[in-house]
Design a protein around this motif. Structure first.
Motif: not given
Length: 608
Positions: A400-421
């Motif tokens: 749940p923690a990872a899934l919630r973060l992926s939802a609330f930061a969906a565009r931020e992850f997409h902007a860096v091609n899902y490569q970040c810290d």
């Protein structure tokens, strides 16, 4: 003068051409210019007129009344127009539902039920009742509600715990939480959703995390219930009929009237070729989910699309799970409560892919010509945090923690091609329970350093010395045999973190230096998770993006761009986290869209 005469004009719906002609003599008597009163602009205004001599209260013609005899005479005279031949044309109205998914089938059922209730309650001409209205669902595949079938591991997470406060429920929608407030409080509430299923024989159970399932633990129960309700209501479900495009065909009355021409292709029973046909409808419900075809249809009808990007995904961490990595061999280990933090920087404001691709309409509409160059201000780094259980997998982390973060930061992850810290805090709940003056890393540092005095002869890697209150499996768990407190971190993960902190496995607490303890505290409160790509969460297929909500009237899910066009479900820019929230959005928006389309057809029929 027109607006000063009609102060409530902005609250009302459009007038049909006949009603405009009916009011024209009266409007002229109040010194309102004939060109204004007879223009197509007036035909788009609502129908509330209040005056000492004239009173007409109508919602698309559902109720018509007059307190002036002269108005009745004017109405009669105005109907003696060339449109007289159409005034008694009570043909069958038609509603098309594009998409046989969760929201589409629910919307079709709600529309058909609403039509039945309306015709049963209104004392109107039998010819109108017999004419009725057709509700047709177009599904391009051989099965309806495919996502319902596989959701929740085949159990179908119908909704979330309806007893939770509404603000808490709305907080689980990264996009659409403000717009859904009115829908969940007035139109189709969580209680209404629960009652809809239970009144049709579906018993629901609530699990400890708030997810609600049918007691059969079988998604087919939900599919059969909705399908049977649709069939009883008279919905025509057409399988393997794919909608290729939709066109808006204006009538002579202007934008306020018209038909939707739906172009359909279906497989010929005699050959492998597909047969194309077209049908006309009075109202259209777009419920295509996240399929690009639905967004293309909405765009062709004048709507703006917020670019869809994936949501609800897991995080792959290739370097950490490979041989020699800290997570290698720990698949299946879970942390009861963790906090994941993503620091948003300038690189996350735009995606490299967006620079080469054609901008979406909503992006293009926001651009304005610059008058003079402005000095760029350095933006402060923002953080997005989410908490919940965390699960280590063969590929990285989930839960749940990872899934919630992926939802609330969906565009931020997409902007860096899902490569970040991403930073992981393994014991936020323990910190909250301490109630100490210090905060963050200092609490951990002090607590761990205290172990050098309390358990000096114990090896550091033996197990986690920090304990927190046990999280009950459910509210009724009163077992006295269960421990009242549990370690913050499982033993295997603790040993891996100790090794990652460069503390030898044989080191005792009394032998640990302050730099070792500080390194361990840092890794417990801000462990660096290097995300290499997004994973796949098999139970959910959710996207962030869709039709812009500013172009939708949420009270009935009708388009503000085209009359008689309704939308529901994932085709809109609305999405929730895992736990039944997305299906709640589908049921609610689908129900409201179905009733809205039915009311639209009934009112147009009465006006005709």
């Amino acid at each position: 003068r027109f607006h000063s005469f009609c102060p409530r004009l902005t609250m009302m719906k459009k007038l049909s051409l006949q009603m405009t002609l009916a009011f024209l003599p009266q409007l002229q008597s109040f010194q309102i210019y004939r060109p204004i009163a007879s223009s197509s602009l007036l035909a788009r205004f609502p129908t509330y007129f209040h005056h000492d001599h004239v009173k007409c209260i109508s919602t698309r013609g559902r109720q018509l009344s007059s307190t002036s005899a002269s108005l009745s005479m004017a109405t009669s005279s105005s109907l003696e127009s060339p449109m007289q031949s159409n005034s008694n044309d009570h043909r069958r109205r038609r509603i098309a539902v594009i998409g046989g998914g969760a929201s589409g089938m629910f919307a079709a059922t709600a529309a058909a039920d609403s039509l039945q209730r309306y015709h049963a309650s209104q004392q109107i001409d039998e010819e109108i009742v017999s004419a009725g209205c057709d509700v047709i669902v177009f599904e391009g595949t051989s099965k309806t509600m495919s996502k319902v079938r596989i959701s929740g591991g085949g159990r179908c997470n119908v909704m979330h715990d309806k007893t939770k406060p509404l603000p808490q429920i709305l907080s689980s929608y990264p996009r659409g939480n403000k717009e859904l407030r009115g829908t969940y409080t007035k139109r189709f509430t969580p209680d209404d959703c629960y009652d809809w299923f239970t009144s049709r024989g579906v018993e629901l159970k609530t699990e400890s995390d708030g997810r609600m399932f049918p007691i059969t633990d079988n998604s087919q129960t939900i599919i059969d219930t909705i399908t049977q309700a649709a069939i009883r209501a008279g919905v025509d479900i057409r399988m393997k009929e794919k909608v290729e495009s939709v066109e808006w065909k204006e009538s002579s009355g202007g934008d306020s009237e018209g038909k939707y021409v739906v172009n359909v292709s279906s497989k010929s029973p005699d050959s492998s070729e597909r047969v194309k046909s077209e049908e006309q409808f009075d109202a259209l419900i777009l419920a295509t989910g996240s399929f690009p075809m639905g967004h293309e249809i909405a765009r062709s009808l004048g709507h703006k699309i917020v670019k869809p990007v994936p949501s609800l995904f897991t995080f792959d961490a290739k370097e950490l799970v490979k041989e020699g990595g800290i997570f290698n061999g720990l698949s299946g280990v879970s942390v009861p409560m963790a906090r994941l933090t993503l620091v948003v920087n300038d690189k996350m404001t735009s995606s490299p892919a967006d620079k080469t691709s054609k901008p979406t309409e909503i992006e293009a509409s926001d651009k304005t010509p610059a008058t003079k160059p402005k000095r760029k201000r350095k933006k402060k780094a923002q953080t997005i945090m989410q908490e919940g259980p965390l699960l280590i997998t063969h590929h990285g982390v989930s839960g749940p923690a990872a899934l919630r973060l992926s939802a609330f930061a969906a565009r931020e992850f997409h902007a860096v091609n899902y490569q970040c810290d991403v930073k992981i805090h393994f014991c936020p709940k323990w910190e909250e329970e301490q109630n100490g003056a210090n905060s963050g890393n200092e609490i951990l540092m002090d607590a761990l350093w205290e172990m050098t005095r309390l358990i000096p002869n114990r090896q550091v890697a033996t197990g986690c010395p920090l304990f927190m209150k046990r999280v009950k499996a459910n509210e009724g768990d009163t077992s006295e045999d269960s421990p009242k407190s549990v370690p913050v971190i499982p033993k295997r993960l603790w040993s891996a973190i100790v090794q990652y902190s460069e503390i030898p496995s044989t080191t005792k607490w009394a032998e640990a230096s302050k730099s070792m303890i500080r390194s361990l505290a840092n890794n417990l409160s801000a462990f660096p998770l290097r995300v290499t790509r997004k994973g796949v969460f098999k139970e959910e297929f959710v996207t962030a993006g869709g039709v812009h909500l500013k172009e939708i009237l949420m009270s009935n899910m009708e388009s503000k761009v085209k009359p008689g066009l309704f939308m529901c479900g994932e085709v809109l820019d609305v999405d929730g986290v895992t736990g039944g929230f997305n299906f709640m959005g589908c049921w609610s928006t689908g129900f409201v869209a179905g009733e809205g389309a039915a009311n639209f057809c009934c009112e147009e029929q009465m006006i005709k």
